[in-house]
Design an enzyme around this catalytic site. Structure first.
Site, PDB file in Angstrom:
ATOM      1  N   ALA A 128      29.692 -41.357 -11.708  1.00 40.51           N
ATOM      2  CA  ALA A 128      30.632 -42.459 -11.540  1.00 40.51           C
ATOM      3  C   ALA A 128      29.879 -43.761 -11.772  1.00 40.51           C
ATOM      4  CB  ALA A 128      31.218 -42.417 -10.138  1.00 40.51           C
ATOM      5  N   GLY A 177      28.965 -37.481 -10.790  1.00 36.81           N
ATOM      6  CA  GLY A 177      30.304 -37.144 -11.280  1.00 36.81           C
ATOM      7  C   GLY A 177      30.270 -36.490 -12.655  1.00 36.81           C
ATOM      8  N   GLU A 189      29.665 -32.981 -11.814  1.00 36.31           N
ATOM      9  CA  GLU A 189      30.881 -32.488 -11.142  1.00 36.31           C
ATOM     10  C   GLU A 189      32.019 -32.269 -12.130  1.00 36.31           C
ATOM     11  OE1 GLU A 189      30.530 -35.795  -8.232  1.00 36.31           O
ATOM     12  OE2 GLU A 189      31.111 -34.258  -6.775  1.00 36.31           O
ATOM     13  N   GLU A 238      23.403 -38.305  -5.831  1.00 34.89           N
ATOM     14  CA  GLU A 238      24.082 -39.260  -4.940  1.00 34.89           C
ATOM     15  C   GLU A 238      23.265 -39.582  -3.699  1.00 34.89           C
ATOM     16  OE1 GLU A 238      25.561 -36.720  -6.484  1.00 34.89           O
ATOM     17  OE2 GLU A 238      27.562 -37.272  -7.156  1.00 34.89           O
TER      18      GLU A 238
HETATM   19  C1  HXC Z   1      26.502 -47.394 -13.846  1.00 33.77           C
HETATM   20  C2  HXC Z   1      24.742 -46.632 -15.119  1.00 33.77           C
HETATM   21  C3  HXC Z   1      24.810 -45.367 -14.498  1.00 33.77           C
HETATM   22  C4  HXC Z   1      25.827 -45.158 -13.516  1.00 33.77           C
HETATM   23  C5  HXC Z   1      23.203 -45.330 -15.921  1.00 33.77           C
HETATM   24  N1  HXC Z   1      23.741 -46.578 -15.989  1.00 33.77           N
HETATM   25  N2  HXC Z   1      23.842 -44.578 -15.024  1.00 33.77           N
HETATM   26  N3  HXC Z   1      25.575 -47.629 -14.783  1.00 33.77           N
HETATM   27  N4  HXC Z   1      26.642 -46.204 -13.220  1.00 33.77           N
HETATM   28  N5  HXC Z   1      26.015 -43.987 -12.914  1.00 33.77           N
HETATM   29  C6  HXC Z   1      23.313 -47.704 -16.819  1.00 33.77           C
HETATM   30  C7  HXC Z   1      22.029 -48.329 -16.323  1.00 33.77           C
HETATM   31  O1  HXC Z   1      22.303 -49.218 -15.266  1.00 33.77           O
HETATM   32  C8  HXC Z   1      21.542 -49.032 -17.556  1.00 33.77           C
HETATM   33  O2  HXC Z   1      22.273 -50.236 -17.731  1.00 33.77           O
HETATM   34  C9  HXC Z   1      21.968 -48.066 -18.673  1.00 33.77           C
HETATM   35  O3  HXC Z   1      22.997 -47.241 -18.131  1.00 33.77           O
HETATM   36  C10 HXC Z   1      20.830 -47.166 -19.123  1.00 33.77           C
HETATM   37  O4  HXC Z   1      20.300 -46.511 -17.986  1.00 33.77           O
HETATM   38  P1  HXC Z   1      18.742 -46.457 -17.641  1.00 33.77           P
HETATM   39  O5  HXC Z   1      18.614 -46.152 -16.212  1.00 33.77           O
HETATM   40  O6  HXC Z   1      18.059 -47.689 -18.136  1.00 33.77           O
HETATM   41  O7  HXC Z   1      18.291 -45.222 -18.552  1.00 33.77           O
HETATM   42  P2  HXC Z   1      17.128 -44.154 -18.277  1.00 33.77           P
HETATM   43  O8  HXC Z   1      15.897 -44.830 -17.738  1.00 33.77           O
HETATM   44  O9  HXC Z   1      17.026 -43.357 -19.525  1.00 33.77           O
HETATM   45  O10 HXC Z   1      17.704 -43.217 -17.075  1.00 33.77           O
HETATM   46  C11 HXC Z   1      18.862 -42.429 -17.270  1.00 33.77           C
HETATM   47  C12 HXC Z   1      19.395 -41.911 -15.922  1.00 33.77           C
HETATM   48  C13 HXC Z   1      19.561 -43.079 -14.934  1.00 33.77           C
HETATM   49  C14 HXC Z   1      18.397 -40.875 -15.353  1.00 33.77           C
HETATM   50  C15 HXC Z   1      20.712 -41.202 -16.222  1.00 33.77           C
HETATM   51  O11 HXC Z   1      20.361 -44.079 -15.552  1.00 33.77           O
HETATM   52  C16 HXC Z   1      20.225 -42.727 -13.646  1.00 33.77           C
HETATM   53  O12 HXC Z   1      19.602 -42.181 -12.737  1.00 33.77           O
HETATM   54  N6  HXC Z   1      21.517 -43.098 -13.498  1.00 33.77           N
HETATM   55  C17 HXC Z   1      22.250 -42.966 -12.235  1.00 33.77           C
HETATM   56  C18 HXC Z   1      22.617 -41.536 -11.936  1.00 33.77           C
HETATM   57  C19 HXC Z   1      23.361 -41.418 -10.628  1.00 33.77           C
HETATM   58  O13 HXC Z   1      22.874 -41.790  -9.547  1.00 33.77           O
HETATM   59  N7  HXC Z   1      24.581 -40.901 -10.681  1.00 33.77           N
HETATM   60  C20 HXC Z   1      25.455 -40.656  -9.516  1.00 33.77           C
HETATM   61  C21 HXC Z   1      26.469 -41.765  -9.403  1.00 33.77           C
HETATM   62  S1  HXC Z   1      27.490 -41.582  -8.012  1.00 33.77           S
HETATM   63  P3  HXC Z   1      21.575 -51.630 -18.047  1.00 33.77           P
HETATM   64  O14 HXC Z   1      22.710 -52.602 -18.018  1.00 33.77           O
HETATM   65  O15 HXC Z   1      20.528 -51.835 -17.016  1.00 33.77           O
HETATM   66  O16 HXC Z   1      21.007 -51.395 -19.423  1.00 33.77           O
HETATM   67  C22 HXC Z   1      28.632 -40.429  -8.462  1.00 33.77           C
HETATM   68  C23 HXC Z   1      29.614 -40.026  -7.399  1.00 33.77           C
HETATM   69  C24 HXC Z   1      30.829 -39.365  -7.975  1.00 33.77           C
HETATM   70  O17 HXC Z   1      28.669 -39.956  -9.548  1.00 33.77           O
HETATM   71  C25 HXC Z   1      31.924 -39.209  -6.971  1.00 33.77           C
HETATM   72  C26 HXC Z   1      33.283 -39.599  -7.494  1.00 33.77           C
HETATM   73  C27 HXC Z   1      33.631 -41.037  -7.340  1.00 33.77           C
END
Ligand code: HXC
Length: 257
Positions: free
Chosen positions: A65, A108, A111, A131
């Site tokens: 998400a 997500g 998921e 998460e």
């Molecule tokens: C918003 C995101 C994002 C996310 C990545 N980006 N994941 N933005 N929400 N979930 C954005 C980053 O901020 C960044 O933007 C750009 O994408 C590139 O990401 P980087 O981190 O610079 O890339 P990299 O170093 O290659 O790492 C990739 C990654 C990492 C491992 C996927 O981005 C990451 O850990 N993302 C978050 C994963 C996460 O925690 N997901 C769970 C979310 S909660 P900028 O603007 O800085 O370039 C969830 C709950 C669901 O899903 C429940 C239902 C609602």
């Protein structure tokens, strides 16, 4: 239909949705989630489509998400927006949906992939529920579906300790159906989907529904659900055609009725 965060395409009888927010690793913002399900529901209603694929890009299927969209939300804002309920629309899709996953399938994204009916993973696919690292837990079904798919201990490790699964592990543990080379992974998924799209449509639909019943209920009730889906197929032209074709040693010609 004009979409801003996804691309859609039809290859023969396979409808393909490509998540298209590469600048955000295909994180699901509200628009992308709505567009994804609108597109899947439109394919579901289209007689010319036999199966569907959801994919991302080589680097990211979807990184979860959109964290930036919900970082400062209150619980009541989250509830009011139905933040997690929105994901349940996948359960209403009757045709087979295949996730073609390359790169990150996180939060997500993971998921959603496990909410699909089957997963074709590229060798670079990585599945995880991070998460916990941002102070929350999965909310789009991860705790429940992973526990059912992988068993308790591995699900606990993924959800509590951010254990990610490689593509090879996903295959080994039954989360992915196949692992294919990154190069051409979508073509491999399309070939897989085409096999399904060429089968008797009503039987495919009943089969999907019956297998899903196994995750909802007891064995006794599940066996009843299977029978409820089995008998009505004998009222279809495709059942008569399929069995006649077997006896006549020829290929069946499905009508979808
Ligand atoms: C918003 C995101 C994002 C996310 C990545 N980006 N994941 N933005 N929400 N979930 C954005 C980053 O901020 C960044 O933007 C750009 O994408 C590139 O990401 P980087 O981190 O610079 O890339 P990299 O170093 O290659 O790492 C990739 C990654 C990492 C491992 C996927 O981005 C990451 O850990 N993302 C978050 C994963 C996460 O925690 N997901 C769970 C979310 S909660 P900028 O603007 O800085 O370039 C969830 C709950 C669901 O899903 C429940 C239902 C609602």
């Amino acid at each position: 239909m004009t979409y801003t965060t996804i691309l859609t395409e039809i290859r023969r009888r396979v409808g393909i949705v490509t998540l298209n927010r590469p600048q955000a690793m295909n994180a699901f913002n509200s628009t992308m989630l709505t567009e994804l399900f609108d597109a899947l529901e439109a394919f579901d209603a289209d007689e010319n489509i036999g199966a569907m694929i959801v994919t991302g890009n080589e680097k990211a299927f979807a990184a979860g998400a959109d964290i930036k969209e919900m970082a400062y939300a209150s619980p009541f804002e989250m509830i009011g927006q139905g933040r997690v309920e929105k994901w349940d629309r996948i359960r209403g899709i009757k045709k087979v949906v295949i996730a073609a996953v390359s790169g990150w399938a996180l939060g997500g994204g993971c998921e959603f992939a496990i909410s699909c009916d089957m997963i074709i993973a590229s060798e670079s696919a990585k599945f995880g529920q991070p998460e916990i690292t941002i102070g929350v837990i999965p909310g789009a079904g991860g705790t429940q579906r992973l526990a059912r798919l992988l068993g308790k201990n591995l699900a606990m490790e993924m959800v509590i300790n951010n254990r990610t699964l490689t593509a090879a592990e996903a295959l080994q543990f039954g989360l992915a159906n196949r692992v294919v080379p990154v190069d051409g992974y979508l073509d491999a998924a399309v070939a897989f989907a085409e096999e399904i799209a060429a089968r008797a449509p009503l039987a495919v639909r009943m089969a999907k529904d019956a297998v899903n019943a196994a995750f909802e209920t007891t064995l006794t009730e599940g066996l009843k659900a299977e029978k409820r889906n089995f008998y009505p197929l004998f009222s279809t032209e495709d059942q008569k055609e399929g069995m006649k074709a077997f006896i006549e040693k020829r290929k069946p010609n499905w009508k979808g009725r």
